[in-house]
Write a protein that holds these residues in place. Sequence first.
Motif, PDB file in Angstrom:
ATOM      1  N   ILE A 135      68.492  83.819 -22.298  1.00 30.50           N
ATOM      2  CA  ILE A 135      67.285  83.607 -21.928  1.00 30.50           C
ATOM      3  C   ILE A 135      67.318  83.217 -20.356  1.00 30.50           C
ATOM      4  O   ILE A 135      66.518  83.340 -19.716  1.00 30.50           O
ATOM      5  CB  ILE A 135      66.580  82.320 -22.736  1.00 30.50           C
ATOM      6  N   LEU A 138      67.405  86.272 -18.677  1.00 30.99           N
ATOM      7  CA  LEU A 138      66.052  86.898 -18.499  1.00 30.99           C
ATOM      8  C   LEU A 138      65.269  85.949 -17.487  1.00 30.99           C
ATOM      9  O   LEU A 138      64.598  86.565 -16.586  1.00 30.99           O
ATOM     10  CB  LEU A 138      65.355  86.583 -19.874  1.00 30.99           C
ATOM     11  N   ILE A 139      65.259  84.749 -17.436  1.00 33.59           N
ATOM     12  CA  ILE A 139      64.770  84.242 -16.385  1.00 33.59           C
ATOM     13  C   ILE A 139      65.062  84.391 -15.011  1.00 33.59           C
ATOM     14  O   ILE A 139      64.288  84.598 -14.177  1.00 33.59           O
ATOM     15  CB  ILE A 139      64.837  82.392 -16.465  1.00 33.59           C
ATOM     16  N   ALA A 142      63.493  87.775 -14.374  1.00 29.79           N
ATOM     17  CA  ALA A 142      62.153  87.471 -14.095  1.00 29.79           C
ATOM     18  C   ALA A 142      62.021  87.136 -12.654  1.00 29.79           C
ATOM     19  O   ALA A 142      60.940  87.581 -11.952  1.00 29.79           O
ATOM     20  CB  ALA A 142      61.253  86.788 -15.037  1.00 29.79           C
ATOM     21  N   VAL A 162      58.064  78.512  -6.887  1.00 30.33           N
ATOM     22  CA  VAL A 162      57.240  77.822  -7.866  1.00 30.33           C
ATOM     23  C   VAL A 162      57.839  78.303  -9.486  1.00 30.33           C
ATOM     24  O   VAL A 162      58.120  77.310 -10.032  1.00 30.33           O
ATOM     25  CB  VAL A 162      55.652  78.062  -7.901  1.00 30.33           C
ATOM     26  N   TYR A 163      57.915  79.582  -9.668  1.00 32.91           N
ATOM     27  CA  TYR A 163      58.616  80.230 -10.555  1.00 32.91           C
ATOM     28  C   TYR A 163      59.855  79.576 -11.041  1.00 32.91           C
ATOM     29  O   TYR A 163      60.091  79.218 -12.339  1.00 32.91           O
ATOM     30  CB  TYR A 163      58.521  81.614 -10.704  1.00 32.91           C
ATOM     31  N   LEU A 165      61.122  76.690 -10.241  1.00 34.56           N
ATOM     32  CA  LEU A 165      60.917  75.267 -10.748  1.00 34.56           C
ATOM     33  C   LEU A 165      60.340  75.193 -12.100  1.00 34.56           C
ATOM     34  O   LEU A 165      60.665  74.403 -13.065  1.00 34.56           O
ATOM     35  CB  LEU A 165      60.216  74.540  -9.780  1.00 34.56           C
ATOM     36  N   PHE A 166      59.283  76.035 -12.203  1.00 37.02           N
ATOM     37  CA  PHE A 166      58.690  76.157 -13.595  1.00 37.02           C
ATOM     38  C   PHE A 166      59.650  76.571 -14.770  1.00 37.02           C
ATOM     39  O   PHE A 166      59.723  75.960 -15.739  1.00 37.02           O
ATOM     40  CB  PHE A 166      57.486  77.191 -13.497  1.00 37.02           C
ATOM     41  N   ALA A 167      60.425  77.588 -14.420  1.00 36.90           N
ATOM     42  CA  ALA A 167      61.461  78.195 -15.280  1.00 36.90           C
ATOM     43  C   ALA A 167      62.663  76.721 -15.726  1.00 36.90           C
ATOM     44  O   ALA A 167      63.063  76.690 -16.632  1.00 36.90           O
ATOM     45  CB  ALA A 167      62.382  79.204 -14.979  1.00 36.90           C
ATOM     46  N   THR A 169      62.011  73.861 -15.840  1.00 33.27           N
ATOM     47  CA  THR A 169      61.584  72.631 -16.844  1.00 33.27           C
ATOM     48  C   THR A 169      61.725  73.221 -18.033  1.00 33.27           C
ATOM     49  O   THR A 169      61.506  72.238 -18.961  1.00 33.27           O
ATOM     50  CB  THR A 169      60.143  72.416 -16.531  1.00 33.27           C
ATOM     51  N   THR A 170      61.942  74.305 -18.458  1.00 35.88           N
ATOM     52  CA  THR A 170      62.412  74.677 -19.814  1.00 35.88           C
ATOM     53  C   THR A 170      63.837  74.239 -20.256  1.00 35.88           C
ATOM     54  O   THR A 170      64.220  74.536 -21.324  1.00 35.88           O
ATOM     55  CB  THR A 170      61.877  76.144 -20.127  1.00 35.88           C
TER      56      THR A 170
ATOM     57  N   ILE B 152      50.160  83.083 -10.729  1.00 39.81           N
ATOM     58  CA  ILE B 152      51.054  83.577  -9.799  1.00 39.81           C
ATOM     59  C   ILE B 152      50.957  85.143  -9.873  1.00 39.81           C
ATOM     60  O   ILE B 152      50.624  85.691  -8.654  1.00 39.81           O
ATOM     61  CB  ILE B 152      52.373  83.242 -10.363  1.00 39.81           C
ATOM     62  N   VAL B 165      56.715  89.873 -18.505  1.00 39.63           N
ATOM     63  CA  VAL B 165      58.146  89.740 -17.878  1.00 39.63           C
ATOM     64  C   VAL B 165      58.232  88.093 -17.460  1.00 39.63           C
ATOM     65  O   VAL B 165      59.418  87.516 -17.960  1.00 39.63           O
ATOM     66  CB  VAL B 165      58.344  90.625 -16.659  1.00 39.63           C
ATOM     67  N   LEU B 166      57.304  87.559 -17.007  1.00 43.25           N
ATOM     68  CA  LEU B 166      57.426  86.320 -16.521  1.00 43.25           C
ATOM     69  C   LEU B 166      57.263  85.180 -17.635  1.00 43.25           C
ATOM     70  O   LEU B 166      58.265  83.962 -17.550  1.00 43.25           O
ATOM     71  CB  LEU B 166      56.434  85.831 -15.357  1.00 43.25           C
ATOM     72  N   PRO B 169      60.562  84.798 -21.405  1.00 46.24           N
ATOM     73  CA  PRO B 169      61.801  83.590 -21.588  1.00 46.24           C
ATOM     74  C   PRO B 169      61.007  82.210 -21.375  1.00 46.24           C
ATOM     75  O   PRO B 169      61.911  81.392 -22.238  1.00 46.24           O
ATOM     76  CB  PRO B 169      62.633  83.926 -20.177  1.00 46.24           C
ATOM     77  N   ILE B 170      59.963  82.040 -20.618  1.00 45.17           N
ATOM     78  CA  ILE B 170      59.530  80.531 -20.665  1.00 45.17           C
ATOM     79  C   ILE B 170      59.125  80.108 -21.817  1.00 45.17           C
ATOM     80  O   ILE B 170      59.196  78.978 -22.484  1.00 45.17           O
ATOM     81  CB  ILE B 170      58.676  80.516 -19.536  1.00 45.17           C
ATOM     82  N   LEU B 216      52.760  71.845  -9.667  1.00 44.21           N
ATOM     83  CA  LEU B 216      53.158  73.237  -8.935  1.00 44.21           C
ATOM     84  C   LEU B 216      51.932  74.030  -8.549  1.00 44.21           C
ATOM     85  O   LEU B 216      52.075  74.851  -7.747  1.00 44.21           O
ATOM     86  CB  LEU B 216      53.917  73.998  -9.546  1.00 44.21           C
TER      87      LEU B 216
END
Lengths: 246, 223
Positions: A135, A138-139, A142, A162-163, A165-167, A169-170, B152, B165-166, B169-170, B216
């Motif tokens: 994972i 993958l992040i 991405a 932004v992405y 930082l967002f990722a 948080t998981t 985004i 894709v984005l 994983p999240i 964000l």
Amino acid sequence: MPTPDRDTLILPRYGVGWRVFTIVAAVWMTVVLCLGFLGQIAKLPILEHSARNLYFHVPMWFVLMIGFLLTGYHSLRYLTTGRRLHDVRAEQAAVVATVFGVLGFITGTIWARFTWYAGTNVWWNADPRQVMVVIQLLICGAYFVLRGALEDERLQARLAAVYALFALTTMPFLLYVLPRRMASLHPGAEGNPAFSEMDIAPEMRWVFYAAVIGFFLLFGWIYTLRVRIRAAELRLAERRQDPLTV
Amino acid sequence: MDWLHGAQAVFLKDARLELRTRFALNALGLFVAAALVLLRFALGDTAVDAPTAAALLWIVIVFAATVGLGRAFVLEEERGTVLLLRLTLRPSAVYLGKLAFNVALTLALNAAAALVFLVLVAPAVHAPGLFAATLALGAIGLAGATTLLSAIIARTASSGPLLAVLSFPILIPLLFFAVQATRLAFEPGATWAAAETDLLGLVGYGGVMITASVLLFDYVWRD
């Protein structure tokens, strides 16, 4: 957000400190490699000499995690200051972290094949640690895909930050919650996500700690070089477009 | 109050536009129905046990969501209304309105998916309340994670497969908790107490995603 000025990509020249750092890192890693391959280990059934992988496989994980945290830190700094150097640093930290992550994944999968799954002919068993690292990779993937999808340089830097930082948080879920809820063969599965003191033989502990430090030094070395190369490339590209101002 | 009114206005605008054409609702409904019919065909006569049923249901839901939820901001870009929204409202109000609309859409999606699934795959639901709660909490988490990402991808040139894709994983923690809770609801002797951790995980996931998105969203939205 303040507008980025052009000079933010100019880095100071290498000093004596850098010279000392590279020598220390090179000597340190050499010693770690020698001790790792030649030192005393506790010979256990099934594990045998593959236990030496501990010195290389585990620090690669730490580098992946620290590298991605560094990406998060510089992403945050980019969003608050708008300095392009932070964007360069965030991207390069992700690149180096991904390389170490892929290496750690390969070494871990091979290691698991001949220890955990010995005699079962299985390569992959959806072990939580293996899944978590896939994972994380993958992040990272991405993150690079997103960077590639955006052409405007500032928009690219901002949305990638932004992405990231967002990722990030998981990460608490992936690192601390899910592994506790899944059965695992990985050391530390009984509660502590890292391995516990009991899992490592005393004679191996000091080499392991040294190896962790060594891999961090190596990461710092590669990362610094890559940041400087990338900054130089960006400045060259600017100079080509606009020869008078840079 | 201005701020809440703004969010409400964005939500009502989107809802009104949606009810006028029903494009997203129809597309999502058909996607889910078609995917589940395909699933039934692929399964043939095979009986599906609880863990497999839970996994299949959530895979269909997550794929449908990444197909259907990407439109929220892309539509604004296509119609050229982004600038007006930017001028009139604070970013967090826009986000909240879009989030509310996406939550509503995902709730409808999950309800439709669950109904078709119950008919076609017919797992034994031993705890309907738990099943419904999982679907609802899953919808909030799903919308919370994808709304920021759809903002985004609206800024990129080719937004086609990028949302998937984005977001995949999240979305993995969400998928894990949701599948676990659904599996418990499908198993005999299901109790709320057994699913407590997974439901709390879903609540925590939704909360973290929405909080991070609010913080964000500013940077995605402004030029």
